[in-house]
Design a protein around this motif. Structure first.
Motif, PDB file in Angstrom:
ATOM      1  N   GLY A  84      34.929  43.335  27.869  1.00 28.97           N
ATOM      2  CA  GLY A  84      34.754  42.029  27.261  1.00 28.97           C
ATOM      3  C   GLY A  84      35.156  40.876  28.171  1.00 28.97           C
ATOM      4  N   GLY A  85      35.736  41.219  29.313  1.00 31.21           N
ATOM      5  CA  GLY A  85      36.170  40.194  30.254  1.00 31.21           C
ATOM      6  C   GLY A  85      37.558  39.660  30.010  1.00 31.21           C
ATOM      7  N   GLY A  86      38.237  40.175  28.993  1.00 28.19           N
ATOM      8  CA  GLY A  86      39.544  39.630  28.659  1.00 28.19           C
ATOM      9  C   GLY A  86      40.679  40.157  29.504  1.00 28.19           C
ATOM     10  N   SER A  87      40.418  41.227  30.227  1.00 29.43           N
ATOM     11  CA  SER A  87      41.464  41.830  31.060  1.00 29.43           C
ATOM     12  C   SER A  87      40.939  41.999  32.478  1.00 29.43           C
ATOM     13  N   THR A  88      41.711  41.488  33.417  1.00 33.88           N
ATOM     14  CA  THR A  88      41.370  41.632  34.827  1.00 33.88           C
ATOM     15  C   THR A  88      42.583  42.173  35.581  1.00 33.88           C
ATOM     16  N   TYR A  89      42.305  42.786  36.716  1.00 37.28           N
ATOM     17  CA  TYR A  89      43.381  43.362  37.527  1.00 37.28           C
ATOM     18  C   TYR A  89      42.936  43.338  38.973  1.00 37.28           C
ATOM     19  N   TYR A  90      43.898  43.032  39.872  1.00 42.00           N
ATOM     20  CA  TYR A  90      43.556  42.858  41.273  1.00 42.00           C
ATOM     21  C   TYR A  90      44.461  43.686  42.173  1.00 42.00           C
ATOM     22  N   ALA A  91      43.921  44.053  43.306  1.00 45.91           N
ATOM     23  CA  ALA A  91      44.756  44.632  44.343  1.00 45.91           C
ATOM     24  C   ALA A  91      45.717  43.564  44.849  1.00 45.91           C
ATOM     25  N   ASP A  92      46.895  43.977  45.250  1.00 44.80           N
ATOM     26  CA  ASP A  92      47.898  43.021  45.729  1.00 44.80           C
ATOM     27  C   ASP A  92      47.366  42.205  46.904  1.00 44.80           C
ATOM     28  N   SER A  93      46.545  42.819  47.711  1.00 41.39           N
ATOM     29  CA  SER A  93      46.060  42.157  48.920  1.00 41.39           C
ATOM     30  C   SER A  93      45.125  40.985  48.633  1.00 41.39           C
ATOM     31  N   VAL A  94      44.565  40.909  47.432  1.00 41.83           N
ATOM     32  CA  VAL A  94      43.627  39.833  47.122  1.00 41.83           C
ATOM     33  C   VAL A  94      44.107  38.960  45.964  1.00 41.83           C
ATOM     34  N   LYS A  95      45.209  39.323  45.361  1.00 42.38           N
ATOM     35  CA  LYS A  95      45.701  38.599  44.191  1.00 42.38           C
ATOM     36  C   LYS A  95      45.968  37.148  44.548  1.00 42.38           C
ATOM     37  N   GLY A  96      45.481  36.255  43.707  1.00 44.35           N
ATOM     38  CA  GLY A  96      45.659  34.833  43.955  1.00 44.35           C
ATOM     39  C   GLY A  96      44.564  34.215  44.807  1.00 44.35           C
ATOM     40  N   ARG A  97      43.740  35.053  45.427  1.00 45.40           N
ATOM     41  CA  ARG A  97      42.643  34.548  46.275  1.00 45.40           C
ATOM     42  C   ARG A  97      41.273  34.898  45.697  1.00 45.40           C
ATOM     43  N   PHE A  98      41.166  36.051  45.049  1.00 41.79           N
ATOM     44  CA  PHE A  98      39.895  36.504  44.492  1.00 41.79           C
ATOM     45  C   PHE A  98      39.930  36.410  42.973  1.00 41.79           C
ATOM     46  N   THR A  99      38.760  36.167  42.382  1.00 44.68           N
ATOM     47  CA  THR A  99      38.628  36.118  40.934  1.00 44.68           C
ATOM     48  C   THR A  99      37.383  36.893  40.514  1.00 44.68           C
ATOM     49  N   ILE A 100      37.572  37.838  39.620  1.00 45.56           N
ATOM     50  CA  ILE A 100      36.446  38.596  39.088  1.00 45.56           C
ATOM     51  C   ILE A 100      36.077  38.023  37.722  1.00 45.56           C
ATOM     52  N   SER A 101      34.780  37.986  37.452  1.00 46.43           N
ATOM     53  CA  SER A 101      34.308  37.485  36.162  1.00 46.43           C
ATOM     54  C   SER A 101      33.015  38.213  35.802  1.00 46.43           C
ATOM     55  N   ARG A 102      32.642  38.127  34.535  1.00 47.31           N
ATOM     56  CA  ARG A 102      31.394  38.772  34.116  1.00 47.31           C
ATOM     57  C   ARG A 102      30.705  37.927  33.062  1.00 47.31           C
ATOM     58  N   ASP A 103      29.393  38.077  33.004  1.00 46.20           N
ATOM     59  CA  ASP A 103      28.579  37.413  31.996  1.00 46.20           C
ATOM     60  C   ASP A 103      27.741  38.514  31.335  1.00 46.20           C
ATOM     61  N   ASN A 104      28.164  38.967  30.189  1.00 47.29           N
ATOM     62  CA  ASN A 104      27.478  40.080  29.529  1.00 47.29           C
ATOM     63  C   ASN A 104      26.088  39.684  29.037  1.00 47.29           C
ATOM     64  N   ALA A 105      25.873  38.419  28.794  1.00 45.72           N
ATOM     65  CA  ALA A 105      24.547  37.966  28.367  1.00 45.72           C
ATOM     66  C   ALA A 105      23.536  38.063  29.509  1.00 45.72           C
ATOM     67  N   LYS A 106      24.035  37.939  30.737  1.00 40.42           N
ATOM     68  CA  LYS A 106      23.159  38.001  31.908  1.00 40.42           C
ATOM     69  C   LYS A 106      23.287  39.309  32.672  1.00 40.42           C
ATOM     70  N   ASN A 107      24.133  40.209  32.180  1.00 36.23           N
ATOM     71  CA  ASN A 107      24.349  41.499  32.852  1.00 36.23           C
ATOM     72  C   ASN A 107      24.773  41.324  34.304  1.00 36.23           C
ATOM     73  N   THR A 108      25.705  40.432  34.522  1.00 40.90           N
ATOM     74  CA  THR A 108      26.174  40.191  35.882  1.00 40.90           C
ATOM     75  C   THR A 108      27.699  40.191  35.948  1.00 40.90           C
ATOM     76  N   VAL A 109      28.194  40.541  37.110  1.00 39.44           N
ATOM     77  CA  VAL A 109      29.617  40.433  37.408  1.00 39.44           C
ATOM     78  C   VAL A 109      29.737  39.760  38.774  1.00 39.44           C
ATOM     79  N   ALA A 110      30.726  38.932  38.911  1.00 36.60           N
ATOM     80  CA  ALA A 110      30.884  38.161  40.146  1.00 36.60           C
ATOM     81  C   ALA A 110      32.281  38.345  40.716  1.00 36.60           C
ATOM     82  N   LEU A 111      32.388  38.110  42.005  1.00 35.92           N
ATOM     83  CA  LEU A 111      33.676  38.112  42.682  1.00 35.92           C
ATOM     84  C   LEU A 111      33.754  36.855  43.542  1.00 35.92           C
ATOM     85  N   GLN A 112      34.552  35.904  43.116  1.00 41.52           N
ATOM     86  CA  GLN A 112      34.785  34.682  43.881  1.00 41.52           C
ATOM     87  C   GLN A 112      35.910  34.947  44.859  1.00 41.52           C
TER      88      GLN A 112
END
Length: 124
Positions: free
Chosen positions: A54-82
């Motif tokens: 549902g996108g409500g829970s995210t988790y990151y590797a320590d090496s990217v925490k604070g720099r990368f952001t994962i998100s998803r749009d279930n209506a568009k069937n996409t997931v992104a990594l900023q």
């Protein structure tokens, strides 16, 4: 069957940003945990980030925490990594993956479907 196609990789200078996107062909995209992994030459594939169905829970590797952001749009069937504040050590092939369960995981072997990967190169 789920097909995943990544896009958005490229060459960027250290400190720069890239946004990776992953498009899924599956009709039940919202039932999958989605993850991003990366693999550098000569190294094992490693976990980068994951997001719950549902996108409500995210988790990151320590090496990217604070720099990368994962998100998803279930209506568009996409997931992104900023990816911001990129470092040369972020250079790798980045893979999008789908896990056919609602239970999250950071283990590559627990994911059922994989994209072909997109190359990210960060120059110093």
């Amino acid at each position: 069957q789920v097909q995943l196609v990544e896009s958005g990789g490229g060459l960027v200078q250290a400190g720069g940003s890239l946004r990776l996107s992953c498009a899924s062909s599956g009709r039940t995209f919202s039932n999958y945990v989605m993850g991003w992994f990366r693999q550098a030459p000569g190294k094992e594939r490693e976990f980068v980030a994951r997001i719950s169905w549902g996108g409500g829970s995210t988790y990151y590797a320590d090496s990217v925490k604070g720099r990368f952001t994962i998100s998803r749009d279930n209506a568009k069937n996409t997931v992104a990594l900023q990816m911001n504040s990129l470092k040369p050590e972020d250079t790798a092939t980045y893979y999008c993956a789908a896990r056919r369960t609602l239970v999250t995981s950071v283990i590559p072997q627990s994911y059922d479907y994989w994209g072909q990967g997109t190359q990210v190169t960060v120059s110093s």
